[in-house]
Design a protein around this motif. Sequence first.
Motif, short mmCIF file in Angstrom:
data_model
loop_
_atom_site.label_atom_id
_atom_site.label_comp_id
_atom_site.label_asym_id
_atom_site.label_seq_id
_atom_site.Cartn_x
_atom_site.Cartn_y
_atom_site.Cartn_z
N ARG A 7 14.44 76.65 56.36
CA ARG A 7 15.45 76.55 57.43
C ARG A 7 15.20 75.37 58.34
O ARG A 7 16.08 74.93 59.06
N ARG A 8 13.97 74.86 58.32
CA ARG A 8 13.63 73.73 59.18
C ARG A 8 13.90 72.38 58.51
O ARG A 8 13.57 71.34 59.09
N MET A 9 14.47 72.38 57.33
CA MET A 9 14.60 71.15 56.56
C MET A 9 15.97 70.50 56.65
O MET A 9 16.30 69.62 55.85
N PHE A 10 16.79 70.93 57.60
CA PHE A 10 18.15 70.41 57.69
C PHE A 10 18.14 68.89 57.88
O PHE A 10 18.90 68.16 57.25
N LYS A 11 17.25 68.39 58.74
CA LYS A 11 17.19 66.95 59.00
C LYS A 11 16.76 66.19 57.75
O LYS A 11 17.33 65.13 57.43
N SER A 12 15.80 66.73 57.01
CA SER A 12 15.34 66.07 55.79
C SER A 12 16.45 65.99 54.75
O SER A 12 16.60 64.97 54.07
N VAL A 13 17.24 67.05 54.64
CA VAL A 13 18.35 67.07 53.68
C VAL A 13 19.39 66.02 54.06
O VAL A 13 19.92 65.30 53.20
N LEU A 14 19.70 65.91 55.35
CA LEU A 14 20.67 64.90 55.80
C LEU A 14 20.17 63.49 55.51
O LEU A 14 20.94 62.62 55.09
N ILE A 15 18.88 63.24 55.72
CA ILE A 15 18.30 61.93 55.43
C ILE A 15 18.42 61.62 53.94
O ILE A 15 18.81 60.52 53.54
N LEU A 16 18.08 62.61 53.12
CA LEU A 16 18.14 62.42 51.67
C LEU A 16 19.56 62.09 51.22
O LEU A 16 19.78 61.09 50.50
N LEU A 17 20.54 62.90 51.62
CA LEU A 17 21.91 62.68 51.18
C LEU A 17 22.48 61.38 51.73
O LEU A 17 23.14 60.62 51.00
N GLY A 18 22.25 61.11 53.01
CA GLY A 18 22.78 59.89 53.60
C GLY A 18 22.25 58.64 52.93
O GLY A 18 23.01 57.72 52.60
N ALA A 19 20.94 58.61 52.70
CA ALA A 19 20.33 57.44 52.07
C ALA A 19 20.78 57.28 50.62
O ALA A 19 21.11 56.17 50.18
N MET A 20 20.83 58.38 49.87
CA MET A 20 21.18 58.30 48.46
C MET A 20 22.65 57.90 48.26
O MET A 20 22.98 57.10 47.38
N LEU A 21 23.55 58.47 49.07
CA LEU A 21 24.97 58.12 48.93
C LEU A 21 25.22 56.67 49.34
O LEU A 21 26.04 55.98 48.73
N THR A 22 24.51 56.19 50.36
CA THR A 22 24.64 54.79 50.78
C THR A 22 24.19 53.86 49.67
O THR A 22 24.86 52.87 49.33
N LEU A 23 23.03 54.16 49.06
CA LEU A 23 22.52 53.34 47.96
C LEU A 23 23.41 53.47 46.73
O LEU A 23 23.55 52.50 45.96
N ASN A 24 24.03 54.62 46.54
CA ASN A 24 24.97 54.82 45.44
C ASN A 24 26.13 53.81 45.54
O ASN A 24 26.45 53.11 44.57
N VAL A 25 26.73 53.72 46.71
CA VAL A 25 27.86 52.80 46.92
C VAL A 25 27.39 51.35 46.79
O VAL A 25 28.05 50.52 46.14
N LEU A 26 26.25 51.02 47.40
CA LEU A 26 25.74 49.65 47.36
C LEU A 26 25.50 49.19 45.93
O LEU A 26 25.96 48.10 45.52
N PHE A 27 24.81 49.99 45.13
CA PHE A 27 24.51 49.58 43.76
C PHE A 27 25.74 49.65 42.86
O PHE A 27 25.82 48.92 41.86
N ALA A 28 26.71 50.49 43.19
CA ALA A 28 27.95 50.52 42.43
C ALA A 28 28.68 49.18 42.56
O ALA A 28 29.20 48.64 41.57
N PHE A 29 28.73 48.64 43.76
CA PHE A 29 29.37 47.34 43.96
C PHE A 29 28.59 46.23 43.27
O PHE A 29 29.18 45.27 42.75
N ILE A 30 27.26 46.34 43.24
CA ILE A 30 26.45 45.34 42.53
C ILE A 30 26.74 45.39 41.03
O ILE A 30 26.92 44.35 40.37
N VAL A 31 26.77 46.61 40.47
CA VAL A 31 27.07 46.77 39.04
C VAL A 31 28.46 46.23 38.74
O VAL A 31 28.67 45.51 37.73
N HIS A 32 29.44 46.56 39.57
CA HIS A 32 30.81 46.11 39.36
C HIS A 32 30.91 44.58 39.46
O HIS A 32 31.66 43.94 38.69
#
Length: 353
Positions: free
Chosen positions: A77-102
């Motif tokens: 229950r104390r991991m809410f901040k860690s989960v937000l960090i994980l998702l935010g960072a991964m989705l940001t890198l997802n978009v960044l590398f998608a544009f690089i691949v494209h």
Amino acid sequence: MLYLLLLHLVGLIGGLLARKCKVPAGALLGAMVSVVALNMVTGIEQAYPLNLRFVVQVFSGILIGLTFTRTDIIMLRRMFKSVLILLGAMLTLNVLFAFIVHRFTTLDLTTALFVTAPGGMSDLALIAVDFGADTRQVAMLHVFRFGFVVLFFPFAIRRTMLRKHKENEAEKPPCPINVPTTAKPCLSTKRKALRIFLTVLVAGTGAFLARAAGVPAGALIGSVTATVIFGAGAQLALFPKKARIGVQVFAGCFLGSQITLQAVEYIRTLPGPMAIILVQVFVVAFGVSWLLRRFSTMDRTSCLFASIPGGMVEMGILAEEMGLDVPRIILMHTCRIVGVVSMMPVMLWLFVR
């Protein structure tokens, strides 16, 4: 049917040999590599039966779910901040590398977004076709990324852990010889068999309900959830330790069956996206793990395992085999898969339209 028997026999031999040679997560990796070698030699391509895949996911979920305790549930229950960090960072890198691949390859942006998404291999391949992405490219590049992740990171992490263990042993004062232990309650064979049967039944029911409800990676998530409730909640779950090796072998056989000769040959035609994906794997794994280490209480190795964009089944089994912080790792991977699959339509609407 004959090929499936041969596949599992080869996987069993490979898994036991790798385990005997003390390969990290040897039962799983040995079975996987052996089955891939069988596919390369024979050239046979046969889909792994859906019902058997469901069984593998149920038992893999039991192994993962049994690592959770009541203390772990309170801690999650104390991991809410860690989960937000994980998702935010991964989705940001997802978009960044998608544009690089494209930008630097021939893949269209829709396909690039799916190729670089740190989600589950099967889930993304299944929904890619609904959004007009090249499903074959998505599936093959995820197979390539998955193969690299499960073959490279366990060895690298095991080496780091052994080095750290030796350093700790050198600094640690000698322990007393006589250490009192608390005896565990002894169960009769009949009661053990009953609890094992109930554990499998509960996990299978949870997996079936989650899959029927359309939950991403539903069979595994449902099995894990049901096992956690039955184990950490009711404290009745039980599964024999020796049988865990068999589950890892079956999981390795399933994973190896996905990498066929045709898949390997097709991957060779995508050197540009492959190179970019390798860079992305290292950036995601080490970059996101650094953020988690900085803003959470997880140890360095667990942060890295939680950040590796591999499959949840594989990462859970490997983490359990290596004695890592499995509950937190599995929670992070569950949130990663559900978050990525849920956000994919939004990202396509924002960047493709």
